[in-house]
Scaffold this active site. Structure first.
Site, PDB file in Angstrom:
ATOM      1  N   ASP A  12       0.904  -1.283   0.063  1.00 44.22           N
ATOM      2  CA  ASP A  12       0.089  -0.171  -0.116  1.00 44.22           C
ATOM      3  C   ASP A  12       0.781   1.377  -0.007  1.00 44.22           C
ATOM      4  O   ASP A  12       0.390   2.215   0.571  1.00 44.22           O
ATOM      5  CB  ASP A  12      -1.259  -0.145   1.362  1.00 44.22           C
ATOM      6  CG  ASP A  12      -1.706  -1.290   1.327  1.00 44.22           C
ATOM      7  OD1 ASP A  12      -2.325  -1.726   0.116  1.00 44.22           O
ATOM      8  OD2 ASP A  12      -1.977  -1.693   2.305  1.00 44.22           O
ATOM      9  N   LYS A  15       2.137   2.061  -5.186  1.00 50.78           N
ATOM     10  CA  LYS A  15       2.799   1.478  -6.361  1.00 50.78           C
ATOM     11  C   LYS A  15       2.267   1.732  -7.541  1.00 50.78           C
ATOM     12  O   LYS A  15       2.677   2.228  -8.656  1.00 50.78           O
ATOM     13  CB  LYS A  15       3.188   0.234  -6.182  1.00 50.78           C
ATOM     14  CG  LYS A  15       4.149  -0.235  -4.970  1.00 50.78           C
ATOM     15  CD  LYS A  15       4.258  -1.714  -4.991  1.00 50.78           C
ATOM     16  CE  LYS A  15       3.229  -2.504  -4.368  1.00 50.78           C
ATOM     17  NZ  LYS A  15       2.784  -2.122  -3.078  1.00 50.78           N
ATOM     18  N   GLY A  39      -4.393  -4.878  -3.970  1.00 54.88           N
ATOM     19  CA  GLY A  39      -5.286  -3.455  -4.420  1.00 54.88           C
ATOM     20  C   GLY A  39      -4.478  -2.519  -4.755  1.00 54.88           C
ATOM     21  O   GLY A  39      -3.651  -2.271  -4.292  1.00 54.88           O
ATOM     22  N   HIS A  40      -4.740  -1.917  -6.042  1.00 48.87           N
ATOM     23  CA  HIS A  40      -4.147  -0.974  -6.684  1.00 48.87           C
ATOM     24  C   HIS A  40      -5.134   0.080  -7.286  1.00 48.87           C
ATOM     25  O   HIS A  40      -6.063  -0.355  -7.752  1.00 48.87           O
ATOM     26  CB  HIS A  40      -2.760  -1.073  -7.279  1.00 48.87           C
ATOM     27  CG  HIS A  40      -2.969  -1.997  -8.378  1.00 48.87           C
ATOM     28  ND1 HIS A  40      -2.269  -3.539  -7.908  1.00 48.87           N
ATOM     29  CD2 HIS A  40      -3.472  -2.214  -9.688  1.00 48.87           C
ATOM     30  CE1 HIS A  40      -2.711  -4.342  -8.874  1.00 48.87           C
ATOM     31  NE2 HIS A  40      -3.204  -3.707  -9.991  1.00 48.87           N
ATOM     32  N   GLN A 230       2.048  -5.900  -3.053  1.00 51.10           N
ATOM     33  CA  GLN A 230       2.529  -6.032  -1.766  1.00 51.10           C
ATOM     34  C   GLN A 230       3.724  -5.146  -1.377  1.00 51.10           C
ATOM     35  O   GLN A 230       4.048  -4.301  -2.049  1.00 51.10           O
ATOM     36  CB  GLN A 230       2.540  -7.499  -1.339  1.00 51.10           C
ATOM     37  CG  GLN A 230       1.258  -7.997  -1.158  1.00 51.10           C
ATOM     38  CD  GLN A 230       0.853  -8.579  -2.413  1.00 51.10           C
ATOM     39  OE1 GLN A 230       1.664  -9.518  -3.118  1.00 51.10           O
ATOM     40  NE2 GLN A 230      -0.440  -8.450  -2.589  1.00 51.10           N
TER      41      GLN A 230
HETATM   42  P1  IMP Z   1      -2.519 -12.961   1.854  1.00 52.35           P
HETATM   43  O1  IMP Z   1      -1.615 -12.437   0.945  1.00 52.35           O
HETATM   44  O2  IMP Z   1      -4.124 -12.713   1.488  1.00 52.35           O
HETATM   45  O3  IMP Z   1      -2.314 -14.281   2.025  1.00 52.35           O
HETATM   46  O4  IMP Z   1      -2.334 -11.923   3.177  1.00 52.35           O
HETATM   47  C1  IMP Z   1      -1.181 -12.133   3.826  1.00 52.35           C
HETATM   48  C2  IMP Z   1      -0.804 -10.815   4.604  1.00 52.35           C
HETATM   49  O5  IMP Z   1      -0.336 -10.058   3.592  1.00 52.35           O
HETATM   50  C3  IMP Z   1      -1.822 -10.177   5.465  1.00 52.35           C
HETATM   51  O6  IMP Z   1      -1.369  -9.530   6.470  1.00 52.35           O
HETATM   52  C4  IMP Z   1      -2.473  -9.112   4.303  1.00 52.35           C
HETATM   53  O7  IMP Z   1      -3.237  -8.009   4.782  1.00 52.35           O
HETATM   54  C5  IMP Z   1      -1.477  -8.560   3.617  1.00 52.35           C
HETATM   55  N1  IMP Z   1      -1.499  -8.319   2.545  1.00 52.35           N
HETATM   56  C6  IMP Z   1      -1.826  -9.005   1.145  1.00 52.35           C
HETATM   57  N2  IMP Z   1      -1.701  -8.195  -0.010  1.00 52.35           N
HETATM   58  C7  IMP Z   1      -1.547  -6.948   0.338  1.00 52.35           C
HETATM   59  C8  IMP Z   1      -1.531  -5.613  -0.107  1.00 52.35           C
HETATM   60  O8  IMP Z   1      -1.649  -5.684  -1.446  1.00 52.35           O
HETATM   61  N3  IMP Z   1      -1.119  -4.730   0.432  1.00 52.35           N
HETATM   62  C9  IMP Z   1      -1.073  -4.771   2.003  1.00 52.35           C
HETATM   63  N4  IMP Z   1      -1.186  -5.928   2.557  1.00 52.35           N
HETATM   64  C10 IMP Z   1      -1.236  -6.843   1.822  1.00 52.35           C
END
Ligand code: IMP
Length: 456
Positions: A12, A15, A39-40, A230
């Site tokens: 977040d 990017k 999410g972007h 991420q």
């Molecule tokens: P997962 O990727 O859904 O397995 O989540 C694992 C961890 O990564 C959690 O803490 C999510 O909140 C975090 N996470 C996954 N994708 C994002 C992103 O795009 N931005 C911020 N945090 C993320």
């Protein structure tokens, strides 16, 4: 020439906006890891696009590629593509045949595992998209790849072995009756076969051997941008395990996850994206935390003073700090320099983009965690274990704040037009990381970015 965009913090960092600024000159934009957890938000010609899987460059008419390092939920892919088409765009997105497919049973298992962990306050706070279970199957050599969706015999064989195993895990390990699931078909071999074949037929025209596709494009002189999702601190290897996603957002992932040599990625630019403060949506430590979100800090809870809830709320509201994928309010913290030093080393940043400087405007003072104290000793970088990280106390440094400014005018006038106090803050970060600033985000729109250096 390649440019790799990497989140330096917990995801977040904005990017999408930077891909948008520099992506104009790219021909191809490649995502190399993650799936529809990313999410972007892209603002293009005044319109806002929220995407979770499609590379943001696709909004700007670039060829978008989901590389072999991605996990692809075909349902999300087609929903996002048709959403863009309905808004008059013509996205061109190719999918690596080596990428793994998120199946409905992965999503079901993500929810079941998180719920089981929550009973002992151990949940990760995942996005619930089935990301972890899909990468588990990839590493366990029982995954379904995009290429398998096009090969009916291979697909049926694989599903006949895997689906009964998943059913047994759901029923016997977690004690959840399959008929209680939102989608009981997720554990039915025939239903999964039909699901996968339907999407296989729809995908047939847009799959590629991604590494070869990218190499061919490069040999024709095309410019390639690698778009990380991420961030470094939720990287499965270099992040705060287990509060991580299951892939490698770090720069090395751009090579492995796209089928491009590390030499090629390393000869290009590696741009580290930093948000001028810090946020996080899931569980885990956060030594500079300003104030948590009630019920959203399982595991370690708040380490920061917490007394600054008011500042956290100000930043959350000014910055719209709510998850793009989940809508969850984000935890807010001051910038964490030990984290950024770790991130700069792991990725080898050649330049920095520092975003959301406008969000901090109006505060009397802006602080950063300059170092940590761990067991009575000062440390300048993040420790390797999450348990140690949770015991770190941040040593804060204070900077004078800056007043609100006209973002569009500053972006037009250039770096020198940024308020003096904000520049002092930016230059501190650049010096500490020994990396030049390439651009500064002063507002959410594409035109609200001060570009000091053209990456191409
Ligand atoms: P997962 O990727 O859904 O397995 O989540 C694992 C961890 O990564 C959690 O803490 C999510 O909140 C975090 N996470 C996954 N994708 C994002 C992103 O795009 N931005 C911020 N945090 C993320």
């Amino acid at each position: 020439m390649t440019v790799t965009i990497v989140g330096a913090q917990l995801g977040d960092e904005g990017k999408g906006g930077i891909v948008d600024v520099y992506g104009d000159a790219a021909d191809i934009v490649v995502r190399y890891q993650g799936g529809d957890n990313a999410g972007h938000t892209v603002v293009h010609e005044g319109d806002e696009y929220k995407l979770s899987l499609v590379p943001s460059g696709a909004v700007r008419g670039k060829v978008g590629i989901l590389g072999n390092g991605c996990v692809v939920n075909p349902e999300t892919l087609f929903n996002e593509l048709s959403g863009l088409r309905e808004r008059g765009l013509d996205p061109d997105v190719r999918v690596a045949r080596r990428a793994h497919v998120i199946m409905p049973y992965h999503r079901a298992l993500d929810g079941i595992e998180e719920k089981a962990k929550s009973e002992s306050d151990d949940e990760i706070g995942t996005t619930g998209r089935g990301i972890g279970p899909t990468y588990e199957d990839k590493a366990g050599r029982r995954g379904i790849r995009v290429g398998d969706l096009l090969a009916p015999d291979v697909l049926r064989d694989r599903l006949e072995r895997v689906v009964p195993e998943k059913r047994a895990i759901v029923e016997d390990v977690f004690g959840v009756p399959v008929e209680d699931l939102d989608n009981p078909d997720a554990l039915d071999v025939d239903a999964m076969y039909d699901h996968a074949r339907t999407y296989g037929e729809r995908l047939a025209g847009q799959t590629v051997n991604a590494g070869q596709f990218i190499a061919d494009a490069r040999s024709e002189g095309k410019r390639v941008m690698f778009e990380g999702a991420q961030g470094t601190i939720i990287d499965i290897d270099h992040g705060n395990y287990p509060f991580v996603t299951s892939s490698n957002p770090t720069a090395g992932g751009a090579a492995v996850g796209s089928g491009t040599s590390p030499g090629v990625v390393g000869q290009g630019e590696v741009l580290g994206i930093i948000k001028g403060y810090l946020t996080r949506v899931g569980s885990g430590p956060m030594p500079t935390e300003l104030g948590g979100v009630e019920g959203d800090t399982p595991g370690y809870g708040e380490q920061g003073s917490g007394e600054n809830e008011e500042i956290a709320t100000y930043i959350r509201e000014e910055g719209g700090e709510y998850g793009t994928v989940t809508g969850r309010p984000r935890r807010v913290a001051w910038l964490d320099m030990p984290m950024l030093r770790h991130s700069a080393r792991v990725n080898g940043f050649t330049g920095l983009a520092i975003n959301h400087i406008d969000v901090l405007a109006g505060l009397d003072e802006v602080k950063v965690g300059h170092s940590y104290t761990l067991d009575g000793e000062e440390t300048m970088t993040m420790p390797a274990t999450t348990e140690e990280w949770s015991r770190c106390e941040a040593n804060l440094r204070s900077f004078d704040g800056w007043a609100a400014f006209d973002s569009a005018a500053v972006a037009e006038d250039g770096y020198e037009a940024i308020p003096d106090n904000a520049r002092a803050y930016l230059e501190y970060v650049s010096e500490e990381l020994d990396t030049p600033i390439y651009c500064v985000g002063v507002g959410p729109g594409r035109e609200e970015t001060v570009v000091a250096e053209d990456v191409w």
